[in-house]
Design a protein around this motif. Sequence first.
Motif, PDB file in Angstrom:
ATOM      1  N   SER A  70       1.833 -15.123  -0.723  1.00  0.00           N
ATOM      2  CA  SER A  70       0.860 -14.238   0.020  1.00  0.00           C
ATOM      3  C   SER A  70       1.145 -12.729  -0.417  1.00  0.00           C
ATOM      4  O   SER A  70       1.941 -12.462  -1.482  1.00  0.00           O
ATOM      5  CB  SER A  70       1.435 -14.324   1.403  1.00  0.00           C
ATOM      6  OG  SER A  70       2.879 -13.797   1.543  1.00  0.00           O
ATOM      7  N   LEU A  71       0.169 -11.935   0.106  1.00  0.00           N
ATOM      8  CA  LEU A  71       0.125 -10.769  -0.378  1.00  0.00           C
ATOM      9  C   LEU A  71       0.260  -9.603   0.824  1.00  0.00           C
ATOM     10  O   LEU A  71      -0.028  -9.959   2.036  1.00  0.00           O
ATOM     11  CB  LEU A  71      -1.211 -10.409  -1.005  1.00  0.00           C
ATOM     12  CG  LEU A  71      -1.650 -11.296  -2.143  1.00  0.00           C
ATOM     13  CD1 LEU A  71      -2.959 -11.089  -2.642  1.00  0.00           C
ATOM     14  CD2 LEU A  71      -0.632 -11.163  -3.413  1.00  0.00           C
ATOM     15  N   VAL A  72       0.868  -8.559   0.503  1.00  0.00           N
ATOM     16  CA  VAL A  72       1.049  -7.636   1.616  1.00  0.00           C
ATOM     17  C   VAL A  72       0.404  -6.398   1.117  1.00  0.00           C
ATOM     18  O   VAL A  72       0.478  -5.666   0.143  1.00  0.00           O
ATOM     19  CB  VAL A  72       2.598  -7.039   1.938  1.00  0.00           C
ATOM     20  CG1 VAL A  72       2.604  -5.904   2.751  1.00  0.00           C
ATOM     21  CG2 VAL A  72       3.208  -8.253   2.262  1.00  0.00           C
ATOM     22  N   VAL A  73      -0.584  -5.509   2.029  1.00  0.00           N
ATOM     23  CA  VAL A  73      -1.153  -4.138   1.691  1.00  0.00           C
ATOM     24  C   VAL A  73      -1.146  -3.290   2.618  1.00  0.00           C
ATOM     25  O   VAL A  73      -0.718  -3.788   4.134  1.00  0.00           O
ATOM     26  CB  VAL A  73      -2.550  -4.322   1.752  1.00  0.00           C
ATOM     27  CG1 VAL A  73      -3.480  -3.143   1.645  1.00  0.00           C
ATOM     28  CG2 VAL A  73      -3.212  -5.548   0.626  1.00  0.00           C
ATOM     29  N   GLY A  74      -0.474  -2.015   2.306  1.00  0.00           N
ATOM     30  CA  GLY A  74      -0.389  -0.984   3.207  1.00  0.00           C
ATOM     31  C   GLY A  74      -1.479  -0.543   3.825  1.00  0.00           C
ATOM     32  O   GLY A  74      -2.492  -0.299   3.287  1.00  0.00           O
ATOM     33  N   LEU A  75      -1.459  -0.292   5.118  1.00  0.00           N
ATOM     34  CA  LEU A  75      -2.408   0.424   6.011  1.00  0.00           C
ATOM     35  C   LEU A  75      -2.306   1.852   6.209  1.00  0.00           C
ATOM     36  O   LEU A  75      -1.259   1.776   7.387  1.00  0.00           O
ATOM     37  CB  LEU A  75      -2.678  -0.641   7.122  1.00  0.00           C
ATOM     38  CG  LEU A  75      -4.038  -0.105   7.979  1.00  0.00           C
ATOM     39  CD1 LEU A  75      -5.261  -0.153   7.176  1.00  0.00           C
ATOM     40  CD2 LEU A  75      -3.992  -1.077   9.279  1.00  0.00           C
ATOM     41  N   GLY A  90       3.474  -6.851  -3.028  1.00  0.00           N
ATOM     42  CA  GLY A  90       2.774  -5.736  -2.039  1.00  0.00           C
ATOM     43  C   GLY A  90       2.047  -4.520  -2.696  1.00  0.00           C
ATOM     44  O   GLY A  90       2.440  -4.691  -3.868  1.00  0.00           O
ATOM     45  N   PHE A  91       1.121  -4.135  -2.016  1.00  0.00           N
ATOM     46  CA  PHE A  91       0.155  -3.152  -2.745  1.00  0.00           C
ATOM     47  C   PHE A  91      -0.097  -1.966  -1.705  1.00  0.00           C
ATOM     48  O   PHE A  91       0.193  -1.973  -0.658  1.00  0.00           O
ATOM     49  CB  PHE A  91      -1.322  -3.613  -2.948  1.00  0.00           C
ATOM     50  CG  PHE A  91      -1.352  -4.929  -3.625  1.00  0.00           C
ATOM     51  CD1 PHE A  91      -1.635  -4.849  -5.132  1.00  0.00           C
ATOM     52  CD2 PHE A  91      -1.094  -6.170  -3.138  1.00  0.00           C
ATOM     53  CE1 PHE A  91      -1.455  -5.938  -5.827  1.00  0.00           C
ATOM     54  CE2 PHE A  91      -1.415  -7.179  -4.006  1.00  0.00           C
ATOM     55  CZ  PHE A  91      -1.367  -7.213  -5.342  1.00  0.00           C
ATOM     56  N   ASP A  92       0.119  -0.815  -2.594  1.00  0.00           N
ATOM     57  CA  ASP A  92      -0.021   0.464  -1.941  1.00  0.00           C
ATOM     58  C   ASP A  92      -1.287   1.172  -2.515  1.00  0.00           C
ATOM     59  O   ASP A  92      -1.389   1.558  -3.650  1.00  0.00           O
ATOM     60  CB  ASP A  92       1.116   1.531  -2.320  1.00  0.00           C
ATOM     61  CG  ASP A  92       0.789   3.104  -1.798  1.00  0.00           C
ATOM     62  OD1 ASP A  92       0.115   2.881  -0.603  1.00  0.00           O
ATOM     63  OD2 ASP A  92       0.963   3.815  -2.331  1.00  0.00           O
ATOM     64  N   PHE A  93      -2.430   0.768  -1.799  1.00  0.00           N
ATOM     65  CA  PHE A  93      -3.720   0.956  -2.198  1.00  0.00           C
ATOM     66  C   PHE A  93      -4.041   2.524  -2.201  1.00  0.00           C
ATOM     67  O   PHE A  93      -3.658   3.258  -1.409  1.00  0.00           O
ATOM     68  CB  PHE A  93      -4.930   0.127  -1.287  1.00  0.00           C
ATOM     69  CG  PHE A  93      -6.306   0.650  -1.672  1.00  0.00           C
ATOM     70  CD1 PHE A  93      -6.894   0.050  -2.777  1.00  0.00           C
ATOM     71  CD2 PHE A  93      -6.917   1.368  -0.856  1.00  0.00           C
ATOM     72  CE1 PHE A  93      -7.951   0.372  -2.965  1.00  0.00           C
ATOM     73  CE2 PHE A  93      -8.087   1.918  -1.088  1.00  0.00           C
ATOM     74  CZ  PHE A  93      -8.888   1.159  -2.298  1.00  0.00           C
ATOM     75  N   GLY A  94      -4.811   2.950  -3.422  1.00  0.00           N
ATOM     76  CA  GLY A  94      -5.304   4.223  -3.526  1.00  0.00           C
ATOM     77  C   GLY A  94      -6.513   3.997  -4.256  1.00  0.00           C
ATOM     78  O   GLY A  94      -6.835   3.213  -4.988  1.00  0.00           O
ATOM     79  N   GLU A  95      -7.384   4.997  -4.137  1.00  0.00           N
ATOM     80  CA  GLU A  95      -8.766   4.688  -4.964  1.00  0.00           C
ATOM     81  C   GLU A  95      -8.586   5.127  -6.348  1.00  0.00           C
ATOM     82  O   GLU A  95      -9.322   4.408  -7.232  1.00  0.00           O
ATOM     83  CB  GLU A  95      -9.740   6.047  -4.331  1.00  0.00           C
ATOM     84  CG  GLU A  95     -10.080   5.513  -2.921  1.00  0.00           C
ATOM     85  CD  GLU A  95     -11.197   6.705  -2.293  1.00  0.00           C
ATOM     86  OE1 GLU A  95     -12.389   6.630  -2.672  1.00  0.00           O
ATOM     87  OE2 GLU A  95     -10.544   7.728  -1.978  1.00  0.00           O
ATOM     88  N   VAL A  96      -7.308   5.799  -6.684  1.00  0.00           N
ATOM     89  CA  VAL A  96      -7.364   6.017  -8.134  1.00  0.00           C
ATOM     90  C   VAL A  96      -6.153   5.255  -8.660  1.00  0.00           C
ATOM     91  O   VAL A  96      -6.286   4.562  -9.835  1.00  0.00           O
ATOM     92  CB  VAL A  96      -6.798   7.566  -8.405  1.00  0.00           C
ATOM     93  CG1 VAL A  96      -6.641   7.893  -9.922  1.00  0.00           C
ATOM     94  CG2 VAL A  96      -7.819   8.403  -7.975  1.00  0.00           C
ATOM     95  N   ARG A  97      -5.167   5.082  -7.927  1.00  0.00           N
ATOM     96  CA  ARG A  97      -3.981   4.134  -8.438  1.00  0.00           C
ATOM     97  C   ARG A  97      -3.561   3.043  -7.350  1.00  0.00           C
ATOM     98  O   ARG A  97      -3.725   3.506  -6.142  1.00  0.00           O
ATOM     99  CB  ARG A  97      -2.727   5.012  -8.634  1.00  0.00           C
ATOM    100  CG  ARG A  97      -2.839   5.955 -10.119  1.00  0.00           C
ATOM    101  CD  ARG A  97      -1.743   6.866 -10.299  1.00  0.00           C
ATOM    102  NE  ARG A  97      -1.154   7.640  -9.039  1.00  0.00           N
ATOM    103  CZ  ARG A  97      -1.662   8.606  -8.604  1.00  0.00           C
ATOM    104  NH1 ARG A  97      -2.640   9.306  -9.322  1.00  0.00           N
ATOM    105  NH2 ARG A  97      -1.129   9.280  -7.573  1.00  0.00           N
TER     106      ARG A  97
END
Length: 140
Positions: free
Chosen positions: A55-60, A6-13
């Motif tokens: 599979s992968l999970v991304v926070g929206l 799982g991913f918590d996407f951010g532009e920096v981290r």
Amino acid sequence: MSTILGFDFGEVRIGVAMGSTELGIAHPLETIAFEENDKKFARIEALIKEWQPSSLVVGLPSYLDGAEHEMSRLARKFANRLTGRFSLPVHLVDERLSSAGATQALNEIGVRGRKQKPALDQVAAMQILQAYFDGSGIVN
């Protein structure tokens, strides 16, 4: 049993969490904090090779009313890049309150203030992945 990242996407981290479908429990893994996209994706590739997720999970992210904004667009772009680079299914999960929840969770275990920064993104990723396991907030 299969692993999911799982991913918590951010532009920096980018916070990363992992969990198994058998247990349905997410765990914080790490925070990726490179400025260059190539380095970010190289680290993600290494994690995918190590954990071999199914599979992968991304926070929206979105506004509290559910309306999307610029970070929503960037998170979708990140999810599309993951799909294109790694040929794995990517699921989007509503992450409206993941950062606030991560802060609260860290406060509860006595990690406060600046001490939270190294763990905040991966704990947010853990909450996003846990929401996926729990079947709540799945966008697609």
